[in-house]
Scaffold this motif. Sequence first.
Motif, PDB file in Angstrom:
ATOM      1  N   ALA A  51      42.891 -29.904  -0.107  1.00 32.47           N
ATOM      2  CA  ALA A  51      42.899 -28.669   0.675  1.00 32.47           C
ATOM      3  C   ALA A  51      42.275 -27.560  -0.164  1.00 32.47           C
ATOM      4  CB  ALA A  51      44.326 -28.296   1.089  1.00 32.47           C
ATOM      5  N   ASP A  52      41.858 -26.492   0.491  1.00 37.22           N
ATOM      6  CA  ASP A  52      41.178 -25.395  -0.186  1.00 37.22           C
ATOM      7  C   ASP A  52      41.949 -24.093   0.025  1.00 37.22           C
ATOM      8  OD1 ASP A  52      38.937 -23.909  -1.424  1.00 37.22           O
ATOM      9  OD2 ASP A  52      38.656 -23.149   0.611  1.00 37.22           O
ATOM     10  N   VAL A  53      42.132 -23.330  -1.080  1.00 34.66           N
ATOM     11  CA  VAL A  53      42.783 -22.020  -0.971  1.00 34.66           C
ATOM     12  C   VAL A  53      41.941 -20.902  -1.565  1.00 34.66           C
ATOM     13  CG1 VAL A  53      45.140 -22.880  -0.869  1.00 34.66           C
ATOM     14  CG2 VAL A  53      44.089 -22.452  -3.100  1.00 34.66           C
ATOM     15  N   GLY A  54      40.762 -21.222  -2.080  1.00 34.16           N
ATOM     16  CA  GLY A  54      39.906 -20.194  -2.651  1.00 34.16           C
ATOM     17  C   GLY A  54      39.923 -20.219  -4.172  1.00 34.16           C
ATOM     18  N   LYS A  55      38.816 -19.822  -4.762  1.00 30.75           N
ATOM     19  CA  LYS A  55      38.648 -19.877  -6.208  1.00 30.75           C
ATOM     20  C   LYS A  55      39.594 -18.924  -6.934  1.00 30.75           C
ATOM     21  CE  LYS A  55      33.796 -21.294  -6.051  1.00 30.75           C
ATOM     22  NZ  LYS A  55      32.417 -20.986  -6.459  1.00 30.75           N
ATOM     23  N   ALA A  56      39.850 -19.268  -8.194  1.00 35.98           N
ATOM     24  CA  ALA A  56      40.759 -18.467  -9.014  1.00 35.98           C
ATOM     25  C   ALA A  56      40.081 -17.275  -9.659  1.00 35.98           C
ATOM     26  CB  ALA A  56      41.386 -19.343 -10.097  1.00 35.98           C
ATOM     27  N   ALA A  75      42.102 -16.109  -5.492  1.00 31.15           N
ATOM     28  CA  ALA A  75      41.806 -14.735  -5.868  1.00 31.15           C
ATOM     29  C   ALA A  75      41.286 -13.903  -4.704  1.00 31.15           C
ATOM     30  CB  ALA A  75      40.795 -14.714  -7.013  1.00 31.15           C
ATOM     31  N   GLY A  76      40.653 -14.541  -3.729  1.00 34.04           N
ATOM     32  CA  GLY A  76      40.085 -13.800  -2.612  1.00 34.04           C
ATOM     33  C   GLY A  76      41.087 -13.290  -1.604  1.00 34.04           C
ATOM     34  N   GLY A  77      42.370 -13.619  -1.756  1.00 36.11           N
ATOM     35  CA  GLY A  77      43.402 -13.100  -0.870  1.00 36.11           C
ATOM     36  C   GLY A  77      44.036 -14.125   0.032  1.00 36.11           C
ATOM     37  N   THR A  78      43.614 -15.390  -0.066  1.00 36.30           N
ATOM     38  CA  THR A  78      44.196 -16.430   0.770  1.00 36.30           C
ATOM     39  C   THR A  78      45.523 -16.911   0.207  1.00 36.30           C
ATOM     40  OG1 THR A  78      42.050 -17.208   1.566  1.00 36.30           O
ATOM     41  CG2 THR A  78      43.872 -18.764   1.690  1.00 36.30           C
ATOM     42  N   VAL A  79      46.520 -17.019   1.069  1.00 30.10           N
ATOM     43  CA  VAL A  79      47.819 -17.601   0.730  1.00 30.10           C
ATOM     44  C   VAL A  79      48.101 -18.662   1.789  1.00 30.10           C
ATOM     45  CG1 VAL A  79      50.246 -17.168   0.190  1.00 30.10           C
ATOM     46  CG2 VAL A  79      48.558 -15.334  -0.088  1.00 30.10           C
ATOM     47  N   ALA A  80      48.559 -19.844   1.375  1.00 29.27           N
ATOM     48  CA  ALA A  80      48.748 -20.930   2.328  1.00 29.27           C
ATOM     49  C   ALA A  80      50.005 -21.723   2.025  1.00 29.27           C
ATOM     50  CB  ALA A  80      47.536 -21.864   2.322  1.00 29.27           C
ATOM     51  N   LYS A  81      50.588 -22.260   3.106  1.00 30.21           N
ATOM     52  CA  LYS A  81      51.660 -23.248   3.015  1.00 30.21           C
ATOM     53  C   LYS A  81      51.086 -24.572   3.497  1.00 30.21           C
ATOM     54  CE  LYS A  81      56.258 -24.485   4.802  1.00 30.21           C
ATOM     55  NZ  LYS A  81      57.387 -24.066   5.681  1.00 30.21           N
ATOM     56  N   ILE A  82      51.269 -25.618   2.697  1.00 29.32           N
ATOM     57  CA  ILE A  82      50.653 -26.909   2.972  1.00 29.32           C
ATOM     58  C   ILE A  82      51.720 -27.993   2.952  1.00 29.32           C
ATOM     59  CG2 ILE A  82      49.002 -28.620   2.065  1.00 29.32           C
ATOM     60  CD1 ILE A  82      47.489 -26.130   0.876  1.00 29.32           C
ATOM     61  N   ASP A  83      51.620 -28.902   3.891  1.00 32.35           N
ATOM     62  CA  ASP A  83      52.521 -30.054   3.930  1.00 32.35           C
ATOM     63  C   ASP A  83      52.148 -30.986   2.786  1.00 32.35           C
ATOM     64  OD1 ASP A  83      53.716 -32.591   4.470  1.00 32.35           O
ATOM     65  OD2 ASP A  83      53.831 -32.123   6.597  1.00 32.35           O
ATOM     66  N   THR A  86      50.980 -34.699   3.766  1.00 30.56           N
ATOM     67  CA  THR A  86      49.731 -34.964   4.474  1.00 30.56           C
ATOM     68  C   THR A  86      48.565 -34.070   4.065  1.00 30.56           C
ATOM     69  OG1 THR A  86      50.257 -33.397   6.255  1.00 30.56           O
ATOM     70  CG2 THR A  86      51.095 -35.658   6.473  1.00 30.56           C
ATOM     71  N   GLY A  87      48.848 -32.934   3.430  1.00 29.67           N
ATOM     72  CA  GLY A  87      47.801 -31.973   3.124  1.00 29.67           C
ATOM     73  C   GLY A  87      47.476 -31.051   4.272  1.00 29.67           C
ATOM     74  N   LYS A  88      48.193 -31.175   5.386  1.00 28.32           N
ATOM     75  CA  LYS A  88      47.948 -30.322   6.546  1.00 28.32           C
ATOM     76  C   LYS A  88      48.407 -28.891   6.258  1.00 28.32           C
ATOM     77  CE  LYS A  88      49.220 -29.714  11.410  1.00 28.32           C
ATOM     78  NZ  LYS A  88      50.013 -30.252  12.547  1.00 28.32           N
ATOM     79  N   VAL A  89      47.563 -27.920   6.659  1.00 32.10           N
ATOM     80  CA  VAL A  89      47.903 -26.514   6.476  1.00 32.10           C
ATOM     81  C   VAL A  89      48.922 -26.106   7.536  1.00 32.10           C
ATOM     82  CG1 VAL A  89      47.040 -24.155   6.476  1.00 32.10           C
ATOM     83  CG2 VAL A  89      45.675 -25.977   5.445  1.00 32.10           C
ATOM     84  N   VAL A  90      50.095 -25.668   7.094  1.00 29.06           N
ATOM     85  CA  VAL A  90      51.152 -25.208   8.001  1.00 29.06           C
ATOM     86  C   VAL A  90      50.850 -23.792   8.473  1.00 29.06           C
ATOM     87  CG1 VAL A  90      53.630 -24.795   8.249  1.00 29.06           C
ATOM     88  CG2 VAL A  90      52.805 -26.707   6.845  1.00 29.06           C
TER      89      VAL A  90
END
Length: 381
Positions: A51-56, A75-83, A86-90
């Motif tokens: 999965a991708d959340v953006g570069k550091a 660093a770009g401002g993305t925050v994510a919750k991931i299963d 499975t790697g699925k983005v919640v």
Amino acid sequence: MNLLKRFAVPVACAITALAMTACSSSKDERRTPTPLTQFKPAINVERIWKADVGKAGRYLFSPIAVGDAVFAAGAGGTVAKIDGKTGKVVWRTRLHTDLTAGVGSDGTLTAVGATRGGVYVLDSNGKLLWKSNVAGEVVSPPLIGNGLVVVRTIDGQISAFGAETGELKWVYHNRAEPLNLRVSAGMTFAADAAVLAGFPGGGLAAINLKTGDDYWQAPVSFPKGVTEMERINDVTGAPALVGAETCAVTFQGRVGCFDANTGRPIWQKPFSSTSGVAQDNSTVVAPDDWSVITAFGADDGRQLWRNDKLKNRSLSVPLLFGPSVVLGDYQGYVHFLSRDDGSFVARVKTDGSAITAAPVLAGDTLVVQTSGGDLFGFRPR
């Protein structure tokens, strides 16, 4: 104070650790990264998702796992919750600010640090709940728990906010040092009583969660040398905690374990690390600032084994995972070492960019985050 019964078994000017170690390899042949050698894998490690959340960018981002969920940011401002299975983005949220640290979560609330001391807290659906500011740059993951969001700045100041409201509860001030490392110096909850934190200057403290006063302070090591550079003596990484024993390591100092109720030293050894330690009931493991990995007995500090086959590869904080010690390196390799003797048992490749944070365990999935912005889920077979 008696924290013993409530402990849970789980983990000025700034100078970057890379500037003091791996980046000097072009001028100092002693710092040349050791080439990887071939070996016969003893375990099979399968990549099951990405999965991708953006570069550091120039910051150090650490994921956190709560149960089967993984929380991560870029660093770009993305925050994510991931299963984690499975790697699925919640859920995925884009904050309209650049982030400098992440993330902290208790599984419901999630906190990240932003530029100019910004603190952003998201609710269970990834929506902004509140935001505030602290007086300094946040480069370490916040802690969430015990009704608080706890945030530290690069100079060691720690601020506690009400988790639901953002109300400032207390601020802990550490003695300022003229120079300190630009590393992610984390914190660790001691159940519902204290937060353990290490500081520039080599100190370790247990801070009362209700008042912000310290129960105790103890030196992990002391500054030495003549110049300010020689006297840098920061605690690096988050203090580890198992039972009533907490362990920590400093740059240009020592590694050691302490009675977490009193701060009394149990054992200490000369050591220097820019990353941090991992600990369980029997073992304490740390890479030194040359990326030579040493395992110590948790009870007395005796050396169990040493591995210098990854020297100068800028290793991450380790994770003790079943029969293995797991670390990432500057080229995005994840190395699995035998806990018994430090020999290689497996190696997997990610995206080729540095892994600076400790791997985390989401259920039975091993998760690493690269500076290139990718999260990888692995599962030993």
